[in-house]
Design an enzyme around this catalytic site. Structure first.
Site, mmCIF file in Angstrom:
data_model
loop_
_atom_site.group_PDB
_atom_site.id
_atom_site.type_symbol
_atom_site.label_atom_id
_atom_site.label_comp_id
_atom_site.label_asym_id
_atom_site.label_seq_id
_atom_site.Cartn_x
_atom_site.Cartn_y
_atom_site.Cartn_z
ATOM 1 N N HIS A 240 0.862 -1.184 0.000
ATOM 2 C CA HIS A 240 0.000 0.000 0.000
ATOM 3 C C HIS A 240 0.903 1.239 0.000
ATOM 4 O O HIS A 240 1.876 1.291 0.755
ATOM 5 C CB HIS A 240 -0.861 -0.025 1.270
ATOM 6 C CG HIS A 240 -1.908 1.025 1.317
ATOM 7 N ND1 HIS A 240 -1.642 2.341 1.597
ATOM 8 C CD2 HIS A 240 -3.249 0.966 1.108
ATOM 9 C CE1 HIS A 240 -2.775 3.046 1.566
ATOM 10 N NE2 HIS A 240 -3.761 2.225 1.268
ATOM 11 N N CYS A 278 -3.671 2.771 -4.394
ATOM 12 C CA CYS A 278 -4.587 3.551 -3.562
ATOM 13 C C CYS A 278 -4.646 4.964 -4.138
ATOM 14 O O CYS A 278 -3.722 5.770 -3.946
ATOM 15 C CB CYS A 278 -4.126 3.570 -2.109
ATOM 16 S SG CYS A 278 -5.227 4.612 -1.112
ATOM 17 N N HIS A 305 -7.686 0.660 -4.560
ATOM 18 C CA HIS A 305 -8.504 1.421 -3.605
ATOM 19 C C HIS A 305 -8.999 2.658 -4.331
ATOM 20 O O HIS A 305 -8.189 3.490 -4.748
ATOM 21 C CB HIS A 305 -7.651 1.911 -2.438
ATOM 22 C CG HIS A 305 -7.310 0.858 -1.425
ATOM 23 N ND1 HIS A 305 -6.588 1.134 -0.294
ATOM 24 C CD2 HIS A 305 -7.617 -0.460 -1.371
ATOM 25 C CE1 HIS A 305 -6.451 0.027 0.422
ATOM 26 N NE2 HIS A 305 -7.060 -0.957 -0.214
ATOM 27 N N ASP A 348 -12.481 3.039 -0.942
ATOM 28 C CA ASP A 348 -11.711 3.387 0.243
ATOM 29 C C ASP A 348 -12.396 4.570 0.925
ATOM 30 O O ASP A 348 -12.694 5.578 0.276
ATOM 31 C CB ASP A 348 -10.285 3.760 -0.155
ATOM 32 C CG ASP A 348 -9.350 3.791 1.038
ATOM 33 O OD1 ASP A 348 -9.646 3.116 2.039
ATOM 34 O OD2 ASP A 348 -8.324 4.490 0.968
ATOM 35 N N HIS A 349 -12.642 4.419 2.171
ATOM 36 C CA HIS A 349 -13.273 5.452 3.013
ATOM 37 C C HIS A 349 -14.581 5.931 2.383
ATOM 38 O O HIS A 349 -14.889 5.643 1.249
ATOM 39 C CB HIS A 349 -12.344 6.656 3.238
ATOM 40 C CG HIS A 349 -11.005 6.259 3.784
ATOM 41 N ND1 HIS A 349 -9.949 7.109 3.838
ATOM 42 C CD2 HIS A 349 -10.568 5.094 4.313
ATOM 43 C CE1 HIS A 349 -8.900 6.483 4.370
ATOM 44 N NE2 HIS A 349 -9.262 5.257 4.648
ATOM 45 N N TYR A 365 -14.754 4.379 7.717
ATOM 46 C CA TYR A 365 -15.410 3.142 7.285
ATOM 47 C C TYR A 365 -16.881 3.074 7.686
ATOM 48 O O TYR A 365 -17.368 2.048 8.159
ATOM 49 C CB TYR A 365 -14.611 1.930 7.797
ATOM 50 C CG TYR A 365 -13.275 1.835 7.085
ATOM 51 C CD1 TYR A 365 -13.164 1.170 5.869
ATOM 52 C CD2 TYR A 365 -12.140 2.466 7.577
ATOM 53 C CE1 TYR A 365 -11.960 1.113 5.188
ATOM 54 C CE2 TYR A 365 -10.929 2.429 6.901
ATOM 55 C CZ TYR A 365 -10.856 1.745 5.712
ATOM 56 O OH TYR A 365 -9.659 1.691 5.018
HETATM 57 C C1 DNO Z 1 -6.607 3.188 5.963
HETATM 58 C C2 DNO Z 1 -5.959 2.178 5.140
HETATM 59 C C3 DNO Z 1 -4.563 1.783 5.556
HETATM 60 C C4 DNO Z 1 -4.191 0.491 4.849
HETATM 61 C C5 DNO Z 1 -2.848 -0.061 5.226
HETATM 62 C C6 DNO Z 1 -2.495 -1.224 4.357
HETATM 63 O O1 DNO Z 1 -7.778 3.400 5.839
HETATM 64 O O2 DNO Z 1 -6.001 2.495 3.808
HETATM 65 O O3 DNO Z 1 -4.488 1.608 6.925
HETATM 66 O O4 DNO Z 1 -5.112 -0.489 5.165
HETATM 67 O O5 DNO Z 1 -1.871 0.910 5.136
HETATM 68 O O6 DNO Z 1 -1.460 -1.935 4.899
#
Ligand code: DNO
Length: 388
Positions: A240, A278, A305, A348-349, A365
């Site tokens: 990531h 991401c 992501h 993501d989020h 989340y």
């Molecule tokens: C937060 C996430 C990060 C991710 C880690 C992966 O929302 O995107 O904490 O899960 O960095 O290892």
């Protein structure tokens, strides 16, 4: 792309039954109860996998199999921890869980200073405020020489803030930066920790003398050890990116840019050594253009992501609505659907909206905010696959 969703296990208020109803196909999760550094046993993996399958879903991605600090800074326990890591990868591969996300950020994972930044429409976003962050570093941690790491313009505001900040506001900042955003992602500091600042300082001290080159050497060593195991078991590892993508608190960060991505992909040039694309983390650095990065690295991306940001020249980062901002989600869907259509993607989020505000979710989340973005992206995917 496969439509996946991050789920935090049986204690998650968002249940698998709910996810089944909104079109989720695969689950992204971790063995959240296994302490960092310990082996993920075949039994523990099987138990959670079977549970997911009861709902007609599959365990698509591990996020994350955490990399212990001693592997990152090269501590005396490194070999034992690497062996454990390899066994966990092999056990996952044998169980058929083939995509494993991790990160290589020292001490602290993703960083936010505000968990409830109000938007004009009544929703709330996550936010990174460089003045608050510098205040945490210079005035709360009181890290030696920290002032030198920030522009004068920011430091002027930090000194003002230091004069007016209350003890309660300091506690909230500490809680946001090193507790609430960290514990639930297998980070170092968990809710309930009595003296998080002291513990955090001890962790920072582990990296004294570790610069970017040394951290790169340690990541290369890690990859040389684990990628052959991943290859043998058919597992795709995907790091990531660092969030935000620049050095923080005197710590190097090495997955921040096109050059960094190229570096780690070449460090062990094997398709099982890949990237978690991401869009939020990458787009929060003004030096990154996500379209260029996706075009260049789509084939070595194993997991996506989808998220967006708005960033200004002083470094304020707002988590934008998913179809706006620098994350360029629509174009990314086009690129990944063309270049690597079978990889898993997750939203993501999400913004905190509607009934989300009455519930307790891990920061970023919430259910409705993420479902809203998920529906938007499903629409984009449908349009892209019908050739629009
Ligand atoms: C937060 C996430 C990060 C991710 C880690 C992966 O929302 O995107 O904490 O899960 O960095 O290892």
């Amino acid at each position: 792309m496969e439509k996946t969703w991050r789920w935090f296990g049986k204690k998650d208020p968002v249940t698998l039954d709910m996810l089944r109803q909104i079109g989720v196909e695969g689950i992204v999760t971790s063995l959240h109860d296994v302490p960092n550094g310990e082996i993920w046993t075949a039994e523990a993996i099987r138990e959670i996998k079977d549970y997911i399958e009861l709902f007609g879903l599959r365990w698509s991605v591990v996020e994350s199999l955490p990399v212990s600090e001693a592997i990152k800074y090269g501590g005396s326990d490194r070999e034992r921890l690497l062996e454990n890591y390899k066994i966990s990868i092999a056990n996952l591969g044998k169980a058929g869980v083939k995509t494993v996300c991790y990160n290589f950020m020292p001490v602290i994972d993703w960083i936010r200073t505000d968990l409830h930044k109000p938007n004009g429409d009544g929703t709330y976003s996550l936010f990174f405020d460089p003045v608050k962050f510098a205040c945490f570093d210079c005035c709360i941690l009181a890290r030696k020489g920290a002032e030198k790491d920030y522009p004068e313009k920011i430091m002027k505001q930090v000194y003002d803030m230091d004069r007016s900040i209350t003890e309660a506001q300091k506690d909230e900042l500490i809680d946001t930066i090193i507790v609430k955003t960290q514990g639930f992602v297998s980070g170092n500091i968990r809710e309930g920790e009595k003296n998080p600042v002291n513990l955090f300082k001890q962790l920072l001290a582990l990296y004294d003398g570790i610069d970017k080159e040394q951290l790169r050497a340690n990541m290369k060593y890690f990859l040389e050890q684990v990628v052959p195991v991943a290859e043998k078991c058919g597992v795709n590892l995907c790091v990531h990116p660092d969030d935000p993508p620049f050095p923080v608190l005197g710590l190097p960060r090495i997955v921040t840019s096109e050059e960094d991505i190229e570096w780690f992909l070449n460090a062990v040039d094997n398709p099982h050594n890949g990237l978690t694309f991401c869009a939020g983390s990458l787009s929060s650095g003004l030096h990154n253009d996500v379209i260029t990065l996706a075009q260049r690295f789509a084939k070595r991306t194993h997991f996506v992501h989808l998220r967006s940001t708005e960033v200004d020249a002083d470094g304020y980062v707002l988590e934008a609505s998913h179809l706006e901002g620098r994350g360029k989600v629509i174009e990314l869907v086009r690129i990944f659907e063309r270049e690597n259509p079978h990889i898993p993607m997750r939203i993501d989020h999400g913004r905190l909206m509607l009934d989300d505000v009455n519930k307790t979710y891990n920061p970023g989340y919430s259910f409705l905010g993420r479902m809203y973005a998920f529906a938007q992206v499903m629409g984009v995917m449908a349009a892209v696959s019908s050739g629009q």
